[in-house]
Design a protein around this motif. Structure first.
Motif, mmCIF file in Angstrom:
data_model
loop_
_atom_site.group_PDB
_atom_site.id
_atom_site.type_symbol
_atom_site.label_atom_id
_atom_site.label_comp_id
_atom_site.label_asym_id
_atom_site.label_seq_id
_atom_site.Cartn_x
_atom_site.Cartn_y
_atom_site.Cartn_z
ATOM 1 N N LYS A 31 0.034 34.119 -11.181
ATOM 2 C CA LYS A 31 1.592 33.556 -11.758
ATOM 3 C C LYS A 31 1.676 35.424 -12.309
ATOM 4 O O LYS A 31 0.808 36.234 -12.855
ATOM 5 C CB LYS A 31 1.447 32.377 -12.786
ATOM 6 C CG LYS A 31 1.248 31.472 -12.421
ATOM 7 C CD LYS A 31 1.025 30.174 -13.369
ATOM 8 C CE LYS A 31 0.853 29.052 -13.537
ATOM 9 N NZ LYS A 31 0.383 28.024 -14.290
ATOM 10 N N THR B 38 -3.060 32.383 -5.219
ATOM 11 C CA THR B 38 -2.036 32.350 -6.164
ATOM 12 C C THR B 38 -2.075 32.572 -7.145
ATOM 13 O O THR B 38 -2.458 32.532 -7.458
ATOM 14 C CB THR B 38 -1.336 30.569 -5.544
ATOM 15 O OG1 THR B 38 -1.251 29.934 -4.753
ATOM 16 C CG2 THR B 38 0.272 31.071 -6.392
ATOM 17 N N GLN C 298 2.542 27.445 -0.318
ATOM 18 C CA GLN C 298 2.064 28.349 -1.631
ATOM 19 C C GLN C 298 2.503 27.240 -2.889
ATOM 20 O O GLN C 298 2.240 26.522 -3.670
ATOM 21 C CB GLN C 298 1.589 29.384 -2.037
ATOM 22 C CG GLN C 298 0.576 30.719 -0.741
ATOM 23 C CD GLN C 298 1.012 31.477 -1.672
ATOM 24 O OE1 GLN C 298 1.615 32.877 -0.686
ATOM 25 N NE2 GLN C 298 -0.166 32.729 -1.079
ATOM 26 N N LEU D 199 5.936 32.502 -9.201
ATOM 27 C CA LEU D 199 4.578 32.405 -8.406
ATOM 28 C C LEU D 199 4.902 33.355 -7.467
ATOM 29 O O LEU D 199 5.677 32.974 -6.664
ATOM 30 C CB LEU D 199 4.951 31.052 -7.771
ATOM 31 C CG LEU D 199 3.227 30.063 -7.546
ATOM 32 C CD1 LEU D 199 2.368 30.188 -8.489
ATOM 33 C CD2 LEU D 199 3.965 28.740 -6.902
ATOM 34 N N TYR E 238 1.135 24.351 -5.017
ATOM 35 C CA TYR E 238 1.448 24.443 -6.397
ATOM 36 C C TYR E 238 1.651 23.690 -6.949
ATOM 37 O O TYR E 238 1.111 22.458 -8.254
ATOM 38 C CB TYR E 238 1.729 25.997 -7.115
ATOM 39 C CG TYR E 238 1.493 25.862 -8.592
ATOM 40 C CD1 TYR E 238 0.470 26.178 -9.145
ATOM 41 C CD2 TYR E 238 2.320 25.588 -9.249
ATOM 42 C CE1 TYR E 238 0.679 26.312 -10.778
ATOM 43 C CE2 TYR E 238 2.771 25.877 -10.662
ATOM 44 C CZ TYR E 238 2.263 26.572 -11.577
ATOM 45 O OH TYR E 238 2.060 26.081 -12.826
#
Length: 129
Positions: free
Chosen positions: A89, A87, A117, A78, A121
């Protein structure tokens, strides 16, 4: 700063360990630190800078329990855009990047996601379950 992107350099200088979840990956950090310590003795300034950035990444980029949908080899990390608006991936192996589970190409640098963050998430995927 001459060996890395200015935005990345300035952002990394602001990092504080308490802002990140450190060591959340499958890496053996004792082995990693020993490896970097021995390697740094043999490198020039440019390579040292690169290795320091890599070490910061290895320690602070939060690893998810999600396999990369592209290469199916590595867990995703992340991460965040430098401005911390997105954010992202990210796969260390194939460099796959996604925002909101949609593949995107990112030209700018990405940094490890901070604690806020990561928490946001993780809370968002818990509420989906």
């Amino acid at each position: 700063m001459k060996h890395t992107a200015k935005d990345l350099y300035n952002k990394v200088r602001q990092f504080k360990s308490q802002d990140f979840i450190l060591g959340h990956s499958e890496d053996d950090f004792e082995e990693l630190i020993a490896y970097y310590k021995n390697m740094l003795k043999q490198l020039d300034e440019k390579k040292i800078c690169s290795q320091v950035i890599q070490l910061i990444w290895d320690i602070s980029a939060y690893m998810l329990d999600e396999i990369c949908p592209n290469c199916h080899y590595s867990n995703l990390r992340l991460t965040s855009s430098i401005d911390e608006k997105d954010t992202v991936k990210f796969c260390d192996e194939c460099l796959y990047t996604s925002i909101n589970n949609n593949y995107v190409e990112i030209d700018d640098e990405i940094i490890p996601a901070n604690k806020k963050q990561v928490s946001a998430y993780l809370n968002s995927i818990r509420t989906k379950d």
